[in-house]
Design a protein around this motif. Structure first.
Motif, PDB file in Angstrom:
ATOM      1  N   ILE A 127       0.901  -1.199   0.127  1.00 15.13           N
ATOM      2  CA  ILE A 127      -0.073   0.037  -0.118  1.00 15.13           C
ATOM      3  C   ILE A 127       0.835   1.444   0.099  1.00 15.13           C
ATOM      4  N   LEU A 128       0.542   2.056  -0.780  1.00 17.55           N
ATOM      5  CA  LEU A 128       1.241   3.404  -1.099  1.00 17.55           C
ATOM      6  C   LEU A 128       0.521   4.549  -0.412  1.00 17.55           C
ATOM      7  N   VAL A 129       1.001   5.386   0.437  1.00 13.78           N
ATOM      8  CA  VAL A 129       0.080   6.394   0.838  1.00 13.78           C
ATOM      9  C   VAL A 129       1.096   7.676   0.794  1.00 13.78           C
ATOM     10  N   PRO A 130       0.590   8.497  -0.203  1.00 14.70           N
ATOM     11  CA  PRO A 130       1.194   9.908  -0.260  1.00 14.70           C
ATOM     12  C   PRO A 130       0.866  10.690   0.517  1.00 14.70           C
ATOM     13  N   VAL A 131       1.552  11.624   1.195  1.00 11.36           N
ATOM     14  CA  VAL A 131       1.289  12.677   2.518  1.00 11.36           C
ATOM     15  C   VAL A 131       1.656  14.050   2.077  1.00 11.36           C
ATOM     16  N   ALA A 132       0.849  14.734   2.289  1.00 13.11           N
ATOM     17  CA  ALA A 132       1.408  16.438   2.003  1.00 13.11           C
ATOM     18  C   ALA A 132       1.435  17.145   3.202  1.00 13.11           C
ATOM     19  N   GLY A 133       1.393  16.691   4.505  1.00 11.42           N
ATOM     20  CA  GLY A 133       1.280  17.260   5.709  1.00 11.42           C
ATOM     21  C   GLY A 133       0.308  18.153   6.069  1.00 11.42           C
ATOM     22  N   THR A 134      -1.006  17.519   5.708  1.00 17.88           N
ATOM     23  CA  THR A 134      -2.102  18.099   6.107  1.00 17.88           C
ATOM     24  C   THR A 134      -2.973  17.315   7.377  1.00 17.88           C
ATOM     25  N   GLU A 135      -4.003  17.883   7.677  1.00 21.27           N
ATOM     26  CA  GLU A 135      -4.774  16.814   8.586  1.00 21.27           C
ATOM     27  C   GLU A 135      -5.437  15.753   8.028  1.00 21.27           C
ATOM     28  N   THR A 136      -5.541  15.878   6.809  1.00 24.75           N
ATOM     29  CA  THR A 136      -6.076  14.631   6.228  1.00 24.75           C
ATOM     30  C   THR A 136      -5.246  13.475   6.097  1.00 24.75           C
ATOM     31  N   ASP A 137      -3.934  13.904   6.349  1.00 24.83           N
ATOM     32  CA  ASP A 137      -2.976  12.773   6.502  1.00 24.83           C
ATOM     33  C   ASP A 137      -3.231  11.432   7.482  1.00 24.83           C
ATOM     34  N   ILE A 138      -3.817  12.368   8.443  1.00 23.94           N
ATOM     35  CA  ILE A 138      -4.029  11.452   9.734  1.00 23.94           C
ATOM     36  C   ILE A 138      -4.954  10.426   9.635  1.00 23.94           C
ATOM     37  N   GLU A 139      -6.162  10.698   9.124  1.00 21.41           N
ATOM     38  CA  GLU A 139      -7.159   9.593   8.814  1.00 21.41           C
ATOM     39  C   GLU A 139      -6.718   8.785   7.607  1.00 21.41           C
ATOM     40  N   THR A 140      -6.101   9.279   6.509  1.00 19.24           N
ATOM     41  CA  THR A 140      -5.641   8.547   5.482  1.00 19.24           C
ATOM     42  C   THR A 140      -4.648   7.458   5.998  1.00 19.24           C
ATOM     43  N   ILE A 141      -3.838   7.629   7.007  1.00 22.26           N
ATOM     44  CA  ILE A 141      -3.040   6.818   7.692  1.00 22.26           C
ATOM     45  C   ILE A 141      -3.738   5.608   8.318  1.00 22.26           C
ATOM     46  N   ASN A 142      -4.733   5.932   9.174  1.00 20.44           N
ATOM     47  CA  ASN A 142      -5.504   5.178   9.798  1.00 20.44           C
ATOM     48  C   ASN A 142      -6.294   4.295   8.904  1.00 20.44           C
ATOM     49  N   VAL A 143      -6.895   4.757   7.818  1.00 21.07           N
ATOM     50  CA  VAL A 143      -7.393   4.116   6.584  1.00 21.07           C
ATOM     51  C   VAL A 143      -6.653   2.988   6.060  1.00 21.07           C
ATOM     52  N   ALA A 144      -5.467   3.227   5.612  1.00 23.94           N
ATOM     53  CA  ALA A 144      -4.366   2.488   5.206  1.00 23.94           C
ATOM     54  C   ALA A 144      -4.065   1.152   6.116  1.00 23.94           C
ATOM     55  N   CYS A 145      -3.834   1.757   7.455  1.00 20.65           N
ATOM     56  CA  CYS A 145      -3.547   0.775   8.600  1.00 20.65           C
ATOM     57  C   CYS A 145      -4.770  -0.382   8.690  1.00 20.65           C
TER      58      CYS A 145
END
Length: 146
Positions: free
Chosen positions: A6-24
């Motif tokens: 799974i690849l998770v691009p991040v940008a340093g926004t608050e949206t990253d937090i839940e995106t990481i949770n979803v990927a996990c």
């Protein structure tokens, strides 16, 4: 569906937090390898291998925070810092190189000329990805007044 990479691009926004949770959460079932990438855009006036010290420091701080979020989910993630002229193509190249089964991306709520906009990166990834893509958009109520 089975996801090994799974690849998770991040940008340093608050949206990253839940995106990481979803990927996990998605990765736990298959014990997927999760790689978080941050892309530093390099202007045409600079060399692609130019040292971007301030930007790299920012990326490392973002990675540190994202690792903490993943560890709270019981997950260890890999991180990769990329430098590229264009963010979208670099995400696609990284997904191909890693043979990603899934890209999980956060989408921030943006307006362009008064209309909702996905920007340039998200449509590029959706159009060119050779794997599944899941978009996570933070709920507008979580954003406060938009």
């Amino acid at each position: 569906m089975e996801f090994r990479e799974i690849l998770v691009p991040v940008a340093g926004t608050e949206t990253d937090i839940e995106t990481i949770n979803v990927a996990c959460r998605l990765g736990k079932k298959d014990k997927s390898k999760i790689t978080v990438v941050y892309v530093i855009p390099i202007g045409r006036s600079r060399s692609l291998d130019a040292e971007m010290i301030a930007e790299a420091k920012t990326a490392e701080e973002i990675f540190k925070q994202r690792r903490k979020i993943a560890l709270e989910q019981g997950y260890e993630i890999e991180t990769d810092l990329l430098q590229a002229r264009n963010i979208g193509p670099s995400i696609i190249d990284e997904a191909l190189e890693r043979k990603a089964d899934l890209i999980v991306m956060g989408v921030s709520y943006k307006q362009h000329f008064g209309k909702y906009s996905l920007g340039d990166v998200t449509p590029y990834v959706l159009k060119n990805a050779r794997c599944r893509v899941i978009l996570y958009q933070q709920h507008q109520a979580e954003l406060g007044s938009v």
